[in-house]
Design a protein around this motif. Sequence first.
Motif, PDB file in Angstrom:
ATOM      1  N   ARG A 108     -10.001   9.921  -7.292  1.00  0.00           N
ATOM      2  CA  ARG A 108      -9.263  10.478  -8.428  1.00  0.00           C
ATOM      3  C   ARG A 108      -9.947  10.179  -9.755  1.00  0.00           C
ATOM      4  O   ARG A 108      -9.365  10.377 -10.821  1.00  0.00           O
ATOM      5  CB  ARG A 108      -7.845   9.905  -8.444  1.00  0.00           C
ATOM      6  N   LEU A 122      -5.046  13.696  -0.614  1.00  0.00           N
ATOM      7  CA  LEU A 122      -3.737  14.308  -0.793  1.00  0.00           C
ATOM      8  C   LEU A 122      -3.369  14.461  -2.265  1.00  0.00           C
ATOM      9  O   LEU A 122      -3.487  13.528  -3.049  1.00  0.00           O
ATOM     10  CB  LEU A 122      -2.662  13.488  -0.086  1.00  0.00           C
ATOM     11  N   GLY A 123      -2.917  15.646  -2.605  1.00  0.00           N
ATOM     12  CA  GLY A 123      -2.567  15.923  -3.994  1.00  0.00           C
ATOM     13  C   GLY A 123      -3.701  16.624  -4.721  1.00  0.00           C
ATOM     14  O   GLY A 123      -3.485  17.297  -5.724  1.00  0.00           O
ATOM     15  N   ALA A 124      -4.931  16.465  -4.210  1.00  0.00           N
ATOM     16  CA  ALA A 124      -6.086  17.157  -4.796  1.00  0.00           C
ATOM     17  C   ALA A 124      -7.016  17.549  -3.652  1.00  0.00           C
ATOM     18  O   ALA A 124      -8.178  17.175  -3.610  1.00  0.00           O
ATOM     19  CB  ALA A 124      -6.795  16.240  -5.795  1.00  0.00           C
ATOM     20  N   GLU A 125      -6.444  18.284  -2.704  1.00  0.00           N
ATOM     21  CA  GLU A 125      -7.163  18.565  -1.469  1.00  0.00           C
ATOM     22  C   GLU A 125      -8.202  19.658  -1.640  1.00  0.00           C
ATOM     23  O   GLU A 125      -7.996  20.605  -2.393  1.00  0.00           O
ATOM     24  CB  GLU A 125      -6.177  19.037  -0.374  1.00  0.00           C
ATOM     25  N   PHE A 164       0.819  -1.194   0.000  1.00  0.00           N
ATOM     26  CA  PHE A 164       0.000   0.000   0.000  1.00  0.00           C
ATOM     27  C   PHE A 164       0.860   1.254   0.000  1.00  0.00           C
ATOM     28  O   PHE A 164       1.917   1.300   0.599  1.00  0.00           O
ATOM     29  CB  PHE A 164      -0.918   0.012   1.220  1.00  0.00           C
ATOM     30  N   GLN A 165       0.361   2.268  -0.691  1.00  0.00           N
ATOM     31  CA  GLN A 165       1.110   3.517  -0.737  1.00  0.00           C
ATOM     32  C   GLN A 165       0.373   4.554   0.084  1.00  0.00           C
ATOM     33  O   GLN A 165      -0.248   5.468  -0.439  1.00  0.00           O
ATOM     34  CB  GLN A 165       1.272   3.955  -2.179  1.00  0.00           C
ATOM     35  N   LEU A 166       0.473   4.372   1.401  1.00  0.00           N
ATOM     36  CA  LEU A 166      -0.270   5.236   2.308  1.00  0.00           C
ATOM     37  C   LEU A 166       0.679   5.945   3.262  1.00  0.00           C
ATOM     38  O   LEU A 166       1.831   5.562   3.411  1.00  0.00           O
ATOM     39  CB  LEU A 166      -1.269   4.402   3.107  1.00  0.00           C
ATOM     40  N   PHE A 167       0.143   6.974   3.914  1.00  0.00           N
ATOM     41  CA  PHE A 167       0.914   7.722   4.895  1.00  0.00           C
ATOM     42  C   PHE A 167       0.390   7.345   6.277  1.00  0.00           C
ATOM     43  O   PHE A 167      -0.701   7.755   6.671  1.00  0.00           O
ATOM     44  CB  PHE A 167       0.780   9.220   4.637  1.00  0.00           C
ATOM     45  N   PRO A 168       1.184   6.557   7.017  1.00  0.00           N
ATOM     46  CA  PRO A 168       0.689   5.904   8.218  1.00  0.00           C
ATOM     47  C   PRO A 168       0.099   6.841   9.291  1.00  0.00           C
ATOM     48  O   PRO A 168      -0.852   6.474   9.943  1.00  0.00           O
ATOM     49  CB  PRO A 168       1.903   5.173   8.776  1.00  0.00           C
ATOM     50  N   SER A 169       0.691   8.031   9.482  1.00  0.00           N
ATOM     51  CA  SER A 169       0.206   8.831  10.605  1.00  0.00           C
ATOM     52  C   SER A 169      -0.896   9.808  10.201  1.00  0.00           C
ATOM     53  O   SER A 169      -1.408  10.542  11.033  1.00  0.00           O
ATOM     54  CB  SER A 169       1.359   9.571  11.272  1.00  0.00           C
ATOM     55  N   LEU A 170      -1.272   9.818   8.943  1.00  0.00           N
ATOM     56  CA  LEU A 170      -2.347  10.716   8.522  1.00  0.00           C
ATOM     57  C   LEU A 170      -3.703   9.998   8.597  1.00  0.00           C
ATOM     58  O   LEU A 170      -3.776   8.794   8.709  1.00  0.00           O
ATOM     59  CB  LEU A 170      -2.109  11.198   7.087  1.00  0.00           C
ATOM     60  N   LYS A 180      -2.394  23.155   9.598  1.00  0.00           N
ATOM     61  CA  LYS A 180      -3.652  23.678   9.071  1.00  0.00           C
ATOM     62  C   LYS A 180      -3.649  23.914   7.564  1.00  0.00           C
ATOM     63  O   LYS A 180      -4.710  24.108   6.982  1.00  0.00           O
ATOM     64  CB  LYS A 180      -4.021  25.005   9.772  1.00  0.00           C
ATOM     65  N   ARG A 197       1.092  18.241   3.017  1.00  0.00           N
ATOM     66  CA  ARG A 197       1.977  17.601   2.032  1.00  0.00           C
ATOM     67  C   ARG A 197       3.380  17.418   2.594  1.00  0.00           C
ATOM     68  O   ARG A 197       4.021  16.405   2.386  1.00  0.00           O
ATOM     69  CB  ARG A 197       2.028  18.441   0.759  1.00  0.00           C
ATOM     70  N   TYR A 235      -6.037  23.798   4.424  1.00  0.00           N
ATOM     71  CA  TYR A 235      -6.623  22.494   4.156  1.00  0.00           C
ATOM     72  C   TYR A 235      -8.007  22.455   4.786  1.00  0.00           C
ATOM     73  O   TYR A 235      -8.166  22.729   5.974  1.00  0.00           O
ATOM     74  CB  TYR A 235      -5.728  21.423   4.760  1.00  0.00           C
ATOM     75  N   GLN A 248      -7.259  12.425   4.773  1.00  0.00           N
ATOM     76  CA  GLN A 248      -6.049  13.090   4.271  1.00  0.00           C
ATOM     77  C   GLN A 248      -5.353  12.223   3.236  1.00  0.00           C
ATOM     78  O   GLN A 248      -4.889  12.706   2.206  1.00  0.00           O
ATOM     79  CB  GLN A 248      -5.102  13.399   5.435  1.00  0.00           C
ATOM     80  N   ALA A 295       5.124   6.954  -1.948  1.00  0.00           N
ATOM     81  CA  ALA A 295       3.688   7.154  -2.104  1.00  0.00           C
ATOM     82  C   ALA A 295       3.396   8.579  -2.558  1.00  0.00           C
ATOM     83  O   ALA A 295       2.485   8.831  -3.339  1.00  0.00           O
ATOM     84  CB  ALA A 295       2.980   6.869  -0.784  1.00  0.00           C
ATOM     85  N   THR A 353      -2.620  23.126   3.442  1.00  0.00           N
ATOM     86  CA  THR A 353      -2.386  22.056   2.485  1.00  0.00           C
ATOM     87  C   THR A 353      -0.888  21.793   2.348  1.00  0.00           C
ATOM     88  O   THR A 353      -0.441  20.658   2.287  1.00  0.00           O
ATOM     89  CB  THR A 353      -2.916  22.489   1.107  1.00  0.00           C
ATOM     90  N   LEU A 392       2.976  14.068  -6.966  1.00  0.00           N
ATOM     91  CA  LEU A 392       3.624  15.228  -6.356  1.00  0.00           C
ATOM     92  C   LEU A 392       5.132  14.996  -6.337  1.00  0.00           C
ATOM     93  O   LEU A 392       5.598  13.869  -6.344  1.00  0.00           O
ATOM     94  CB  LEU A 392       3.109  15.431  -4.927  1.00  0.00           C
ATOM     95  N   GLU A 397       7.035  10.999   5.438  1.00  0.00           N
ATOM     96  CA  GLU A 397       6.580   9.676   5.852  1.00  0.00           C
ATOM     97  C   GLU A 397       6.740   8.626   4.783  1.00  0.00           C
ATOM     98  O   GLU A 397       7.034   7.472   5.077  1.00  0.00           O
ATOM     99  CB  GLU A 397       5.110   9.740   6.243  1.00  0.00           C
ATOM    100  N   LYS A 451      -9.203   5.998  -2.660  1.00  0.00           N
ATOM    101  CA  LYS A 451      -8.264   6.991  -3.179  1.00  0.00           C
ATOM    102  C   LYS A 451      -8.328   7.030  -4.701  1.00  0.00           C
ATOM    103  O   LYS A 451      -8.359   8.094  -5.312  1.00  0.00           O
ATOM    104  CB  LYS A 451      -6.859   6.624  -2.685  1.00  0.00           C
TER     105      LYS A 451
END
Lengths: 509, 317
Positions: free
Chosen positions: A159, A103-106, A89-95, B181, B187, A114, A99, B197, B183, B203, B193, A155
């Motif tokens: 997109r 991410l990338g199209a927030e 998986f291509q995820l960000f563990p602490s987010l 707070k 990022r 944000y 998010q 990914a 964007t 990005l 992290e 995700k």
Amino acid sequence: MSIILMEGIVKTYQPNNVLANAGIDLELEEGKIHAIVGENGAGKTTLMKILYGEEQPDSGRIFIDNEKVNIPSPLVANRLGLGMVHQEFQLFPSLTTAQNIVLGAEPRKGGLFYDNKKADEIIKDISVKYSLQIEPKAIINRMTVGQKQRVEILKMLYRGARILILDEPTSVLVEQEIEALFKTLKKLADSGHTIVFITHKLGEVKTVSDIVFIMKSGRMVACRDTESVTKEDICSLMVGRRSEFFISKSPIQPGKVVLTVNNLRILEKGVKQPVLDAVTFQIRKGEIFGIAGVAGNGQADLVEALFGLRKISSGEISISGKIISGNNPKSIRACGVAYVPAERTARGSAGQACLWENIVVSNTARFKKRLFLDIPAIKLFCDDKVRSYAIKAENTSMKANTLSGGNLQKLVLSREFDGYPEFLIIEEPTRGLDVKSADFVYDRILDMRESGCAILIISSDLNEIISLSDFIGVMYRGEITIIFDNDQELSSYEIGEYMMGVRTGKVKN
Amino acid sequence: MIFLLAVIGILFVASAFMPSYIIQGTVRMASPILLAGIGGLFSQLAGVLNIALEGLMIFSAFFSIVAAVSTGSLFWGIVIGVFSSVVLASLFASISLGLDANIFFAGLATNLFAAGFTVLLQTVLFQEKGIIHGTDLIKITEINIPIIKSIPILGTLVNGYNLFVYLSWFIAFLGYIVIYKTTFGLRLRSVGENPGAFRSIGLNPKKYQFIAILISGFTCGLAGASLSIPITAFARGMVNNRGWIGLVTIFVGGINPAGTVAASLLFGGAEETSYLLQVSSLNIPHHFIQTVPYVITLIAMVAYSIWKKSKTRIIKG
Ligand SMILES: Nc1ncnc2c1ncn2[C@@H]1O[C@H](COP(=O)(O)OP(=O)(O)O)[C@@H](O)[C@H]1O
Ligand SMILES: [Mg+2]
């Protein structure tokens, strides 16, 4: 109606010149679920990465909606309506979930900030729309694998993916999660999405897919309507008739029992399916026991348990009558066990260390001269090893990471085979090796067998297992479902059926 | 956050019965460390260990005085000092990100270059190896906040510092807002992290890392100027490892702005203690006294790693 057409895709990986895709055609129908099956290394992942723009083909063309397209990157693939869920998986563990998805199209407020609330709302909306339940505020690293996978799927849908590619999505899931995933896939297909997923499990192919593709050694060998084929048909297409290679194996009078594995079981917290379940077998002196199975059915766990790298839940392992389960690798080594791991670079050797260090690392006691190591003696010993194992190296002071795959494997063998261990575990003995090195490795393994070593071989190359082993056990979902006495009539087709779980049998030994 | 509240709590209690100059000294000493730490934090979150903080501070401490002396204006001194640090940061970023050099060597090189180059220029421009004085410059004054200054404890705590001290707290607060707070902040935290990914969603990790290093350059620029501008002088060695300590505050603070604030107050306190011991009549060898901040650093790092280990153990088991 065809939505994707791939034509004559050829892909060679440069470093070792592996022909991963040898001219593949693939056509996907809109709104249908497609399964791709094939043995490990057949080139399935490569083909999908090419479609998703992560790898560039050497030649071949791709059409979407009958229009020729160029897919230089995943970003372009996203724009064309493609989405891929990787094995890793291509995820960000602490987010949070939300998010990760946006991410990338927030969604933003005031250009810079944000918009947390809006993001959570969007996620709620799409999760309702596709009935993929997810909590927008949940943090990724507290999620189960199944939940993470849902995040990955959402995700891609966020997109705007119309075509969803999933690489072995079920290999990491437990039963209930698999069911949920299939429901999702069906729902997505009903709403007009096109699905492609890679799997090893023929049961799944029959349950969800409309169309099945069968790949073998970089080629597409068949494309069928799932309804028109049986599991047995798919299995025979997958394994197929392979060019045999013969290894002259002298008959050996097996001696006393060396390894005994009795009712070995490994359970994982919170997972119902045992990692290993009631695994029982023996290996005698001078015998090679091969384990066949699709990767991920417990082979790696078994090896880790045997070598003391993993805790067992119950059962017993003994070497020549002495119980070793529960011991650490060092004391297991002291009982005469040696291990040649599949990952030569990560586990089998220390890349930054030089050759002689790699050769004597597990054997330093022998070269102690008071407090220090007797370096000249070590070098003499290692020069001898390098010569007798035909390792192509200028001297023993060069770093191990400068060796090619074949030579590195020989280096590992020279260390592990030294001193004639009683019991030898070898994973993937020849993966990635050229023919000459592979032959050398086979010869050495047979030497060890003749000298009376009990040998366990685990390989994803079924042909290798059949050629080397005296007995073959097949692992499926953590169990050894059958043990064959490897007489001449054993067919890879028959073993394949057990590997795929099409057949299960009582263990006979 | 708990860490920050604890440290501020201690300060509050302490200011009730300790002489106010100790409390004020602590806050004052903490301010350059805090500025460096917040900048370094941006890089750290983006996955770049910015060991060039020290060099960036040296650059700005030097150029802000040179500019102030030659323009006769403190304002232009600060602006040019900060600018010089940002330029050096962009050089460091280009080498480590653009040319894919080892970030550790690039950082060390930046520090050595900053130290050496400033001394060289000092000798060439001022024929002076020791100290550059801006004797004609007006000194910046301490700011008195009307009502607050007469409130007993709060008055000591928050009143009577120079511009840089207030700026450092403002930057820390701003840092918090940007990181959590915006964007951009989201990022930034993602790059560090999982760069793979990050790339997979189209990005560019390096772009964000570059900007993060520039932000380090900006805050270290302020930090450097905060050392030389108030005393209108530059002396070699005046940064005195505050950049390195700023780097430590990031980790002691647990890689978040509140923690960095707390840790820099801790080190500010240590420096103040060391300073007071030096000027006191106690007969302790000064070499020994000067090690106080480093000993505290060491203790803090060990305590932090023990705490972190026990915390991960709780999560795992
Ligand atoms: N990045 C890579 N570099 C070199 N060889 C690779 C790489 N990725 C895959 N291969 C090789 O290409 C072949 C096909 O791999 P892959 O597409 O992953 O197969 P599958 O997904 O069917 O198991 C294998 O022999 C594998 O070792
Ligand atoms: Mg694959």
